[in-house]
Enzyme design. Structure first.
Site, PDB file in Angstrom:
ATOM      1  N   ASN A 198      36.404 -13.714 -12.364  1.00 53.49           N
ATOM      2  CA  ASN A 198      35.570 -13.222 -13.454  1.00 53.49           C
ATOM      3  C   ASN A 198      34.374 -14.271 -13.685  1.00 53.49           C
ATOM      4  O   ASN A 198      34.634 -15.609 -13.951  1.00 53.49           O
ATOM      5  CB  ASN A 198      36.536 -13.341 -14.811  1.00 53.49           C
ATOM      6  CG  ASN A 198      35.562 -13.503 -16.078  1.00 53.49           C
ATOM      7  OD1 ASN A 198      34.408 -13.086 -16.115  1.00 53.49           O
ATOM      8  ND2 ASN A 198      36.304 -13.654 -17.204  1.00 53.49           N
ATOM      9  N   TRP A 199      33.206 -13.708 -13.059  1.00 57.99           N
ATOM     10  CA  TRP A 199      32.245 -14.728 -13.050  1.00 57.99           C
ATOM     11  C   TRP A 199      31.632 -15.328 -14.185  1.00 57.99           C
ATOM     12  O   TRP A 199      30.800 -16.057 -14.180  1.00 57.99           O
ATOM     13  CB  TRP A 199      31.119 -14.075 -11.895  1.00 57.99           C
ATOM     14  CG  TRP A 199      31.544 -13.859 -10.530  1.00 57.99           C
ATOM     15  CD1 TRP A 199      33.094 -14.235 -10.206  1.00 57.99           C
ATOM     16  CD2 TRP A 199      30.903 -13.092  -9.470  1.00 57.99           C
ATOM     17  NE1 TRP A 199      32.801 -13.541  -8.703  1.00 57.99           N
ATOM     18  CE2 TRP A 199      31.710 -13.199  -8.429  1.00 57.99           C
ATOM     19  CE3 TRP A 199      29.462 -12.645  -9.429  1.00 57.99           C
ATOM     20  CZ2 TRP A 199      31.201 -12.642  -7.100  1.00 57.99           C
ATOM     21  CZ3 TRP A 199      29.319 -12.216  -8.172  1.00 57.99           C
ATOM     22  CH2 TRP A 199      30.059 -12.232  -7.213  1.00 57.99           C
ATOM     23  N   LYS A 200      31.909 -14.396 -15.358  1.00 62.02           N
ATOM     24  CA  LYS A 200      31.433 -14.749 -16.566  1.00 62.02           C
ATOM     25  C   LYS A 200      29.886 -14.971 -16.629  1.00 62.02           C
ATOM     26  O   LYS A 200      29.565 -13.901 -15.741  1.00 62.02           O
ATOM     27  CB  LYS A 200      31.805 -16.151 -17.147  1.00 62.02           C
ATOM     28  CG  LYS A 200      33.559 -16.141 -16.992  1.00 62.02           C
ATOM     29  CD  LYS A 200      34.154 -17.258 -17.808  1.00 62.02           C
ATOM     30  CE  LYS A 200      35.686 -16.919 -17.737  1.00 62.02           C
ATOM     31  NZ  LYS A 200      36.235 -18.317 -18.461  1.00 62.02           N
ATOM     32  N   GLY A 239      39.269 -22.724 -18.640  1.00 62.21           N
ATOM     33  CA  GLY A 239      38.352 -23.513 -18.229  1.00 62.21           C
ATOM     34  C   GLY A 239      38.584 -25.078 -18.773  1.00 62.21           C
ATOM     35  O   GLY A 239      37.863 -25.753 -18.657  1.00 62.21           O
ATOM     36  N   HIS A 244      38.583 -10.084 -23.387  1.00 66.75           N
ATOM     37  CA  HIS A 244      38.758 -11.579 -22.998  1.00 66.75           C
ATOM     38  C   HIS A 244      38.663 -12.441 -24.290  1.00 66.75           C
ATOM     39  O   HIS A 244      38.004 -12.129 -25.094  1.00 66.75           O
ATOM     40  CB  HIS A 244      37.558 -11.955 -22.114  1.00 66.75           C
ATOM     41  CG  HIS A 244      37.867 -13.255 -21.317  1.00 66.75           C
ATOM     42  ND1 HIS A 244      37.551 -14.288 -22.151  1.00 66.75           N
ATOM     43  CD2 HIS A 244      38.327 -13.583 -20.051  1.00 66.75           C
ATOM     44  CE1 HIS A 244      37.687 -15.303 -21.084  1.00 66.75           C
ATOM     45  NE2 HIS A 244      38.341 -15.035 -20.203  1.00 66.75           N
ATOM     46  N   SER A 291      42.379 -21.544 -15.721  1.00 59.66           N
ATOM     47  CA  SER A 291      42.671 -22.669 -14.517  1.00 59.66           C
ATOM     48  C   SER A 291      43.544 -22.440 -13.392  1.00 59.66           C
ATOM     49  O   SER A 291      43.755 -23.319 -12.852  1.00 59.66           O
ATOM     50  CB  SER A 291      43.044 -24.030 -15.421  1.00 59.66           C
ATOM     51  OG  SER A 291      42.241 -24.303 -16.417  1.00 59.66           O
ATOM     52  N   GLU A 315      36.965 -15.022 -24.864  1.00 59.84           N
ATOM     53  CA  GLU A 315      35.623 -15.462 -25.250  1.00 59.84           C
ATOM     54  C   GLU A 315      35.143 -14.355 -25.895  1.00 59.84           C
ATOM     55  O   GLU A 315      34.260 -14.681 -26.729  1.00 59.84           O
ATOM     56  CB  GLU A 315      34.898 -15.720 -23.890  1.00 59.84           C
ATOM     57  CG  GLU A 315      35.419 -17.295 -23.349  1.00 59.84           C
ATOM     58  CD  GLU A 315      35.216 -17.276 -22.088  1.00 59.84           C
ATOM     59  OE1 GLU A 315      34.554 -16.341 -21.239  1.00 59.84           O
ATOM     60  OE2 GLU A 315      36.062 -18.091 -21.385  1.00 59.84           O
ATOM     61  N   GLU A 364      46.339 -14.678 -20.611  1.00 58.30           N
ATOM     62  CA  GLU A 364      45.419 -15.716 -20.519  1.00 58.30           C
ATOM     63  C   GLU A 364      45.513 -16.755 -21.924  1.00 58.30           C
ATOM     64  O   GLU A 364      44.860 -16.645 -22.720  1.00 58.30           O
ATOM     65  CB  GLU A 364      44.135 -15.584 -20.413  1.00 58.30           C
ATOM     66  CG  GLU A 364      43.815 -14.697 -19.326  1.00 58.30           C
ATOM     67  CD  GLU A 364      42.509 -14.755 -18.559  1.00 58.30           C
ATOM     68  OE1 GLU A 364      42.010 -15.110 -17.575  1.00 58.30           O
ATOM     69  OE2 GLU A 364      41.555 -14.779 -19.437  1.00 58.30           O
TER      70      GLU A 364
HETATM   71  P1  PGA Z   1      39.213 -20.176 -15.709  1.00 55.83           P
HETATM   72  O1  PGA Z   1      39.002 -18.806 -16.565  1.00 55.83           O
HETATM   73  O2  PGA Z   1      39.661 -19.868 -14.476  1.00 55.83           O
HETATM   74  O3  PGA Z   1      38.018 -20.773 -15.511  1.00 55.83           O
HETATM   75  O4  PGA Z   1      40.202 -20.965 -16.535  1.00 55.83           O
HETATM   76  C1  PGA Z   1      39.874 -17.940 -16.436  1.00 55.83           C
HETATM   77  C2  PGA Z   1      39.312 -16.672 -17.302  1.00 55.83           C
HETATM   78  O5  PGA Z   1      38.625 -16.800 -18.555  1.00 55.83           O
HETATM   79  O6  PGA Z   1      39.433 -15.476 -17.095  1.00 55.83           O
END
Ligand code: PGA
Length: 252
Positions: free
Chosen positions: A9-11, A173, A95, A213, A97, A167
């Protein structure tokens, strides 16, 4: 037997040229027999360009979000039909976020999951608890509600195309990974919930990813757990070498 899925997931990272560079590096590194499905989810602006590089690649393409309507007056939105048109195989839905910063509710998430399935795109439904919920031992209740509401009105046949990603928000993150025991306990709980909502067969076929992470150094331990079938990787998916190291460790 469930085939592992490792998704990046490149966000909101990588312009078109960064995306092409990364996908070219991945294509070079990921060759030959790979006993896993590999997926990259670039930002919308790079999806089409990246897809052109995946013609002869085993890497699949996913989007990070979408609207549930097919078209119309929804300024700024991208529809499932548009994603299908450019060759997206998967879409990340709900997600944390999006839930946190864009007020996505379980009801909205459910509409999106259904729209993805209707259009032949596999939704990766994200679930997970906050730190506060875990400290109050509410993680199972939280995830169960997200599953019940997010999967409302989805029939058995369509369930075969749904992927669930666990998650925990406190692990995204932050560098703070759930222990493999915590992650597997929740993956088991998710499978058990799906068994109650659907059937043993559907629950046994369901792919359950862990995200939060994940990196090369912890992938083997996490991915070798009985109920974890892959990873949804954020930060570490932005570097080809690290992402490939996760894939290699996950397959061991
Ligand atoms: P991260 O993010 O690996 O940077 O913790 C995972 C995600 O949000 O899918």
């Amino acid at each position: 037997m469930r085939t592992k899925l490792i998704a990046g997931n490149w966000k909101m990272n990588n312009n078109v040229s960064d995306s092409l560079k990364l996908v070219n590096e991945l294509n070079d590194l990921i060759k030959g027999e790979i006993n896993a499905e590999i997926l990259v989810c670039p930002p919308f602006t790079a999806l089409y360009a990246v897809k052109q590089k995946l013609e002869n690649s085993i890497i699949k393409l996913g989007a990070q979000n979408m609207h549930f309507e097919s078209n119309g007056a929804f300024t700024g939105e991208i529809s499932p039909i548009m994603l299908k048109d450019i060759g997206a195989d998967f879409v990340i839905i709900g997600h944390s976020e999006r839930r946190q910063y864009f007020n996505e509710t379980d009801d909205l998430v459910n509409l999106k999951v259904k729209a993805a399935l209707t259009n032949g795109i596999k939704p990766i439904l994200c679930v997970g608890e906050t730190l506060e919920q875990r400290e109050r031992n509410m993680q199972e209740e939280t995830v169960k509600n997200q599953l019940i509401n997010g999967l409302k009105d989805i029939d058995d046949k369509n369930m075969n195309n749904v992927v669930v990603a666990y998650e925990p928000i406190w692990a995204i993150g932050t560098g703070r990974t759930a222990t493999s025991i915590q992650a597997n306990e929740m993956a088991y709980f998710i499978r058990d919930t799906i068994k109650d909502l659907y059937s043993l067969n559907i629950s046994q076929n369901l792919l359950i990813l862990y995200g939060g992470s994940v990196k090369g150094s912890n992938a083997k331990e996490l991915m070798s757990q009985s109920d974890i079938d892959g990873a949804l990787v954020g930060g570490a998916s932005l570097k080809a070498g690290e992402f490939v190291s996760i894939i290699q460790n996950a397959m061991q």
